[in-house]
Design a protein around this motif. Structure first.
Motif, PDB file in Angstrom:
ATOM      1  N   HIS A 163       0.813  -1.215   0.000  1.00 14.71           N
ATOM      2  CA  HIS A 163       0.000   0.000   0.000  1.00 14.71           C
ATOM      3  C   HIS A 163       0.849   1.269   0.000  1.00 14.71           C
ATOM      4  CE1 HIS A 163       0.813  -0.274   4.375  1.00 14.71           C
ATOM      5  NE2 HIS A 163       0.733   1.048   4.320  1.00 14.71           N
ATOM      6  N   ALA A 164       2.120   1.153   0.349  1.00 11.36           N
ATOM      7  CA  ALA A 164       2.994   2.325   0.410  1.00 11.36           C
ATOM      8  C   ALA A 164       3.586   2.685  -0.948  1.00 11.36           C
ATOM      9  CB  ALA A 164       4.126   2.071   1.407  1.00 11.36           C
ATOM     10  N   PHE A 165       3.235   1.939  -1.989  1.00 19.07           N
ATOM     11  CA  PHE A 165       3.814   2.152  -3.311  1.00 19.07           C
ATOM     12  C   PHE A 165       2.761   2.671  -4.285  1.00 19.07           C
ATOM     13  CE2 PHE A 165       6.534  -0.882  -1.257  1.00 19.07           C
ATOM     14  CZ  PHE A 165       7.810  -0.582  -1.704  1.00 19.07           C
ATOM     15  N   SER A 166       3.228   3.343  -5.326  1.00 16.67           N
ATOM     16  CA  SER A 166       2.344   3.770  -6.407  1.00 16.67           C
ATOM     17  C   SER A 166       2.024   2.568  -7.297  1.00 16.67           C
ATOM     18  CB  SER A 166       3.018   4.859  -7.245  1.00 16.67           C
ATOM     19  OG  SER A 166       4.150   4.323  -7.931  1.00 16.67           O
ATOM     20  N   GLY A 167       1.068   2.748  -8.222  1.00 18.36           N
ATOM     21  CA  GLY A 167       0.693   1.654  -9.111  1.00 18.36           C
ATOM     22  C   GLY A 167       1.853   1.155  -9.947  1.00 18.36           C
ATOM     23  N   GLY A 168       2.654   2.082 -10.474  1.00 20.04           N
ATOM     24  CA  GLY A 168       3.812   1.683 -11.271  1.00 20.04           C
ATOM     25  C   GLY A 168       4.849   0.944 -10.449  1.00 20.04           C
ATOM     26  N   GLU A 169       5.053   1.396  -9.215  1.00 23.01           N
ATOM     27  CA  GLU A 169       6.015   0.715  -8.350  1.00 23.01           C
ATOM     28  C   GLU A 169       5.519  -0.680  -7.963  1.00 23.01           C
ATOM     29  OE1 GLU A 169       8.189   4.391  -5.978  1.00 23.01           O
ATOM     30  OE2 GLU A 169       6.201   3.697  -5.315  1.00 23.01           O
ATOM     31  N   ARG A 170       4.212  -0.801  -7.720  1.00 25.27           N
ATOM     32  CA  ARG A 170       3.672  -2.126  -7.404  1.00 25.27           C
ATOM     33  C   ARG A 170       3.841  -3.092  -8.571  1.00 25.27           C
ATOM     34  NH1 ARG A 170      -0.308   0.752  -4.131  1.00 25.27           N
ATOM     35  NH2 ARG A 170      -1.627   1.089  -5.965  1.00 25.27           N
ATOM     36  N   GLN A 171       3.695  -2.579  -9.786  1.00 28.21           N
ATOM     37  CA  GLN A 171       3.908  -3.470 -10.929  1.00 28.21           C
ATOM     38  C   GLN A 171       5.370  -3.860 -11.058  1.00 28.21           C
ATOM     39  OE1 GLN A 171       2.502  -5.702 -12.248  1.00 28.21           O
ATOM     40  NE2 GLN A 171       1.309  -5.005 -14.001  1.00 28.21           N
ATOM     41  N   ARG A 172       6.280  -2.985 -10.657  1.00 22.95           N
ATOM     42  CA  ARG A 172       7.701  -3.341 -10.641  1.00 22.95           C
ATOM     43  C   ARG A 172       7.969  -4.442  -9.609  1.00 22.95           C
ATOM     44  NH1 ARG A 172      11.279   0.732 -13.064  1.00 22.95           N
ATOM     45  NH2 ARG A 172       9.973   2.369 -13.978  1.00 22.95           N
ATOM     46  N   VAL A 173       7.219  -4.405  -8.515  1.00 22.54           N
ATOM     47  CA  VAL A 173       7.326  -5.487  -7.532  1.00 22.54           C
ATOM     48  C   VAL A 173       6.870  -6.801  -8.165  1.00 22.54           C
ATOM     49  CG1 VAL A 173       6.471  -6.374  -5.321  1.00 22.54           C
ATOM     50  CG2 VAL A 173       7.019  -3.933  -5.565  1.00 22.54           C
ATOM     51  N   GLY A 174       5.758  -6.746  -8.914  1.00 27.57           N
ATOM     52  CA  GLY A 174       5.271  -7.934  -9.603  1.00 27.57           C
ATOM     53  C   GLY A 174       6.270  -8.459 -10.621  1.00 27.57           C
TER      54      GLY A 174
END
Length: 353
Positions: A163-174
């Motif tokens: 939840h602490a990340f933006s949408g683009g950052e969350r996709q980088r996590v994926g």
């Protein structure tokens, strides 16, 4: 396929059927839904294949069959290992699948729902290493941090929650989670659809950089034709579970050989004020239910070029150009409109039923 690239994965007549209940609590019995129908597709090492089609065409189901999240009810999926062996993933046992699932990974569409909110980023990215017994302890931590750097995330973000990340950052996590096992093939299921346009281009550029750096092969599932045109070497077009056309990207966009492909391209905006939309025959109706049994060509109920034979004869594969295959009775006769050129749609010569 790119000629110099040997095959990494070969799909041979792959089918996937589901039995579903009809009526309340199955009161009307069960019916069979054919989500994927006799699909054959070869993916070369280092290649990016685009898989396109409307929602409900079977794209995601086919991707899940490749990962063996679904076990196909027919056909074979032959994986060519680094050691030169051929393994049929359809008939492979649990231990074989566990080994080869390290090599074939998926990036999911929605970075919000695909990440466990109760785990830290480090735990999410490192989970595949633990599951596959590839690393632990200090080695696990180092590989997680290294992969985070690879996708543009900072090591000091490792203990944060999604939840602490933006949408683009969350996709980088994926993406990091998919790459942590050093895969050879990555299935990208609408991997940028949920992102803002500005972020989308950054993620696409990242995927291209990672492919060049790591020698990855991509199967890119998307309904966004602009993304497919930008990213892919070849395109496979899917309709009601069937592949109706396969071609190199430039060839498919310039000169489609199947009316359904032409209809999809018509939805793509082009900066050409001289090209009129009404040059293309209209396509009507919605994609049919996969449970519906359609005789002849599956596209004939919506096809503006349909002839009598289309209603009862199943079209075979027509090789209209190098590396180009169309499942249309009139693939050699229709002059269909692509992107970037003008002309009139219709038959280029008289065609008999």
């Amino acid at each position: 396929m790119i000629k110099e690239n040997p095959p990494l994965l070969e799909l041979r007549d792959v089918s996937m059927e589901f039995a579903v209940a009809r009526g309340w609590f199955g009161a009307r019995g069960r019916m069979t839904v054919r989500a994927v129908r006799n699909v054959s597709l070869s993916i070369g090492q280092g290649e990016t294949i685009g898989l396109v089609g409307e929602s409900g065409s079977g794209k995601t189901t086919l991707g899940r069959c490749i990962l063996r999240a679904h076990r196909p009810t027919g056909g074979s999926i032959v994986y060519h290992t680094e050691a030169g062996e051929e393994v049929d993933l359809v008939t492979a046992g649990p231990e074989q699948l566990r080994r080869h699932r390290r090599d074939i990974r998926m990036i999911f569409q929605d970075p919000n729902s695909s990440l466990n909110p109760r785990l830290t980023v480090a735990q999410i990215i490192g989970e595949p290493l633990i599951t596959n017994r590839l690393a632990r302890g200090a080695d696990l931590k180092e590989r997680v941090l290294e992969t985070m750097r690879l996708v543009g995330l900072r090591p000091d973000q490792a203990e944060r929650y999604p939840h602490a990340f933006s949408g683009g950052e969350r996709q980088r996590v994926g993406i990091a989670r998919a790459l942590i096992t050093n895969p050879r093939l990555v299935v990208c299921d609408e991997a940028v659809t949920a992102l803002d346009v500005s972020i989308r281009s950054q993620v696409l550029n990242l995927l291209q950089e990672l492919q060049e750096r790591l020698g990855l092969t991509y199967l890119f599932i998307s309904h966004d034709l602009a993304v497919i045109k930008h990213l892919c070497d070849r395109v496979a077009v899917m309709y009601v579970g069937e592949l109706v056309e396969q071609a190199p990207t430039a060839e498919l966009f310039a000169r489609p050989r199947h009316p359904y492909t032409e209809a999809l391209l018509a939805s793509l905006p082009v900066p050409d004020p001289d090209r009129r939309r009404d040059e293309r025959p209209p396509i009507s109706g919605e994609i049919p239910d996969p449970a519906e049994q359609i005789p002849g060509c599956v596209f004939h109920p919506r096809c503006p070029h349909a002839q009598d034979r289309c209603t009862h004869d199943v079209p075979g594969e027509h090789h209209t150009a190098p590396d180009t295959v169309s499942r249309c009775h009139f693939a050699e006769d229709l002059h269909l409109l692509g992107i970037g050129g003008r002309g009139s749609a219709g038959f280029s010569r008289n065609v008999k039923n």
